[in-house]
Design a protein around this motif. Structure first.
Motif, short mmCIF file in Angstrom:
data_model
loop_
_atom_site.label_atom_id
_atom_site.label_comp_id
_atom_site.label_asym_id
_atom_site.label_seq_id
_atom_site.Cartn_x
_atom_site.Cartn_y
_atom_site.Cartn_z
N LEU A 1 0.82 -1.21 0.00
CA LEU A 1 0.00 0.00 0.00
C LEU A 1 0.85 1.27 0.00
N CYS A 2 1.91 1.26 0.82
CA CYS A 2 2.61 2.51 1.11
C CYS A 2 3.82 2.79 0.22
N PHE A 3 4.56 1.76 -0.17
CA PHE A 3 5.80 2.02 -0.89
C PHE A 3 5.60 2.63 -2.28
N PRO A 4 4.51 2.33 -3.01
CA PRO A 4 4.32 3.00 -4.29
C PRO A 4 4.14 4.51 -4.18
N MET A 5 3.88 5.02 -2.97
CA MET A 5 3.72 6.45 -2.78
C MET A 5 5.06 7.18 -2.77
N LEU A 6 6.14 6.46 -2.50
CA LEU A 6 7.44 7.09 -2.29
C LEU A 6 8.17 7.37 -3.59
N ASP A 7 8.72 8.58 -3.70
CA ASP A 7 9.64 8.84 -4.80
C ASP A 7 11.04 8.40 -4.36
N GLU A 8 12.00 8.54 -5.25
CA GLU A 8 13.34 8.02 -4.97
C GLU A 8 13.96 8.68 -3.73
N ARG A 9 13.78 10.00 -3.61
CA ARG A 9 14.37 10.71 -2.46
C ARG A 9 13.76 10.24 -1.15
N ASN A 10 12.43 10.21 -1.08
CA ASN A 10 11.78 9.85 0.18
C ASN A 10 11.98 8.38 0.53
N GLU A 11 12.13 7.53 -0.48
CA GLU A 11 12.43 6.13 -0.19
C GLU A 11 13.82 6.00 0.42
N ALA A 12 14.77 6.80 -0.08
CA ALA A 12 16.12 6.77 0.49
C ALA A 12 16.10 7.28 1.92
N ILE A 13 15.37 8.36 2.17
CA ILE A 13 15.25 8.89 3.53
C ILE A 13 14.61 7.87 4.45
N PHE A 14 13.56 7.21 3.95
CA PHE A 14 12.85 6.22 4.75
C PHE A 14 13.79 5.10 5.20
N HIS A 15 14.57 4.57 4.26
CA HIS A 15 15.48 3.47 4.59
C HIS A 15 16.61 3.93 5.51
N GLU A 16 17.08 5.15 5.32
CA GLU A 16 18.20 5.65 6.12
C GLU A 16 17.77 6.05 7.52
N GLU A 17 16.60 6.70 7.65
CA GLU A 17 16.19 7.29 8.92
C GLU A 17 15.06 6.54 9.62
N GLY A 18 14.44 5.59 8.92
CA GLY A 18 13.32 4.88 9.52
C GLY A 18 12.01 5.62 9.43
N GLY A 19 11.95 6.64 8.58
CA GLY A 19 10.72 7.41 8.41
C GLY A 19 10.90 8.50 7.38
N ALA A 20 9.79 8.96 6.80
CA ALA A 20 9.84 10.03 5.80
C ALA A 20 8.55 10.84 5.85
N ASP A 21 8.68 12.14 5.65
CA ASP A 21 7.55 13.06 5.55
C ASP A 21 7.41 13.52 4.11
N TYR A 22 6.19 13.55 3.60
CA TYR A 22 5.98 14.03 2.24
C TYR A 22 4.51 14.41 2.05
N ALA A 23 4.25 15.16 0.99
CA ALA A 23 2.89 15.55 0.65
C ALA A 23 2.32 14.56 -0.35
N TRP A 24 1.01 14.41 -0.35
CA TRP A 24 0.34 13.47 -1.25
C TRP A 24 -0.95 14.12 -1.75
N VAL A 25 -1.25 13.96 -3.02
CA VAL A 25 -2.44 14.54 -3.62
C VAL A 25 -3.31 13.42 -4.15
N VAL A 26 -4.59 13.46 -3.82
CA VAL A 26 -5.54 12.43 -4.26
C VAL A 26 -6.70 13.11 -4.97
N ASP A 27 -7.05 12.57 -6.13
CA ASP A 27 -8.22 13.06 -6.85
C ASP A 27 -9.47 12.41 -6.27
N ASN A 28 -10.44 13.25 -5.88
CA ASN A 28 -11.70 12.74 -5.35
C ASN A 28 -12.85 13.43 -6.07
#
Length: 394
Positions: free
Chosen positions: A80-107
């Motif tokens: 569910l969650c990993f497809p949301m990550l771009d390359e930068r945030n995935e690297a941060i997630f693996h290095e720091e154990g967490g990542a903050d980012y914005a997400w936009v959903v069409d409703n």
């Protein structure tokens, strides 16, 4: 306990991840996780919690409630969650154990923004998302005290919004910037990680820069900022010494700087800032704060007993009059509360003043107000009509 991301469950190559998620390049609107964001919109939730072993949960009117869905497995959480990550945030997630980012959903054809924190707890992936309101409410819409408008009138200096995560700091500061936007022909520059509210320029020129997307980091963004002719700056969250130092330098050189910081009250914010610096710098830092700080606004959110609004901000305001500045410079932080009580005629207020207002206006229950009051007996006296005066402190 390991703080590293469970990489064994998340293929590291784009090809493997494409097979793992069922379509690495699929449109964001097609991702299965977006179902939960749309449920949050439908039910009027403020936050979404995803935790392994539990169904998706929404915070609605301050209370966390489970959706009637199956519990999420560890494998499904990654899918569910990993497809949301771009390359930068995935690297941060693996290095720091967490990542903050914005997400936009069409409703239903309308874009909705969310602030995401993806993290690891007990070796498993978890996620919390905060819904960002699509329009920026004004002071009246947020039920903020009228004095907030005066905090936007400074030509230079620093105004800080303090509070814990989820206390509404970002919304309040967005309302303040939009107030300026509607009134003044100035340049507003925001440096955020990530961008939450998207502003539409009115009288002001507004530029918004997102760390990791538009600029590498806060340090470089601040270096560029002084060459971009800003009148007003929003410098995201004051998380470390370097960020606060550069923001204070901007305030010293003729800019009005807004920022947020994790602190429980206005007076305790002083100690929170000092904790970012080595002790041998504290004396000089206190002098700098006494000169450059203009106000500290601390905020909590409290559920109401009304259908609307669902929550109201409980606000504490400390402005930098001569007494407050003197106490900060002289390291008498324990007397700041008394100075605020004396300074009510100058726009200052304590949490109890805000609680008293919302209880007497029948927005919040007395029991709820007593639960978060820093001085329950004082609040009870105020509600009985007993005048609570501030003592002489100097």
């Amino acid at each position: 306990m390991s703080h590293a991301a469970p990489k064994a469950e998340a293929p590291s190559t784009p090809k493997a991840r494409r097979n793992y998620t069922g379509g690495f390049n699929q449109a964001k609107s097609d991702l299965p996780v977006n179902l939960f964001f749309r449920q949050m919109i439908k039910f009027g939730g403020s936050d979404l919690h995803l935790q392994v072993g539990k169904p998706p949960m929404l915070r609605i009117k301050g209370v966390i409630r489970e959706l009637q869905m199956d519990p999420i497995s560890a494998e499904d959480m990654v899918k569910l969650c990993f497809p949301m990550l771009d390359e930068r945030n995935e690297a941060i997630f693996h290095e720091e154990g967490g990542a903050d980012y914005a997400w936009v959903v069409d409703n239903e054809g309308e874009p909705w923004r969310f602030r995401i924190n993806l993290f690891v707890q007990m070796g498993k992936v978890g996620m919390v998302a905060r819904k960002v309101e699509r329009s920026i409410p004004n002071f009246e819409g947020l039920h903020l005290p009228p004095v907030m408008s005066s905090l936007c009138d400074f030509d230079q200096g620093m105004v800080l919004l303090a509070g814990v995560t989820g206390s509404g700091k970002s919304t309040t500061i967005a309302s303040m910037l939009n107030y300026v936007n509607a009134r003044d022909r100035v340049h507003i520059l925001t440096i955020e990680d990530p961008i939450e509210f998207v502003y539409t320029g009115d009288k002001a020129v507004i530029n918004q820069r997102e760390i990791g997307v538009d600029i590498k980091d806060f340090k470089i963004a601040m270096k560029h900022a002084v060459r971009q002719d800003p009148d007003i700056m929003l410098v995201g969250e004051m998380r470390d010494m370097e960020t606060f130092e550069t923001a204070m330098h901007a305030a010293e050189t003729g800019h009005l700087v807004f920022g947020t910081i994790h602190a429980s009250s206005a007076p305790s914010t002083i100690g929170r800032i000092l904790d970012l610096f080595p002790r041998d710098m504290h004396s000089a830092l206190r002098s700098s704060m006494g000169f450059n700080l203009k106000a500290i606004v601390a905020q909590k959110l409290l559920a109401t007993i009304r259908e609307t609004p669902r929550r109201v901000p409980i606000i504490e305001i400390m402005t930098m009059n001569s007494m407050v500045r003197k106490l900060i410079v002289e390291e008498k932080d324990d007397k700041l509360y008394d100075a605020m009580r004396i300074g009510k005629d100058e726009g200052m207020q304590l949490f109890n003043d805000s609680l008293y207002h919302f209880v007497t206006k029948e927005y919040v229950a007395r029991a709820d107000a007593f639960e978060i009051s820093p001085n329950v007996e004082q609040l009870k006296m105020m509600l009985k009509g007993i005048d609570v005066k501030g003592p002489a402190i100097l």
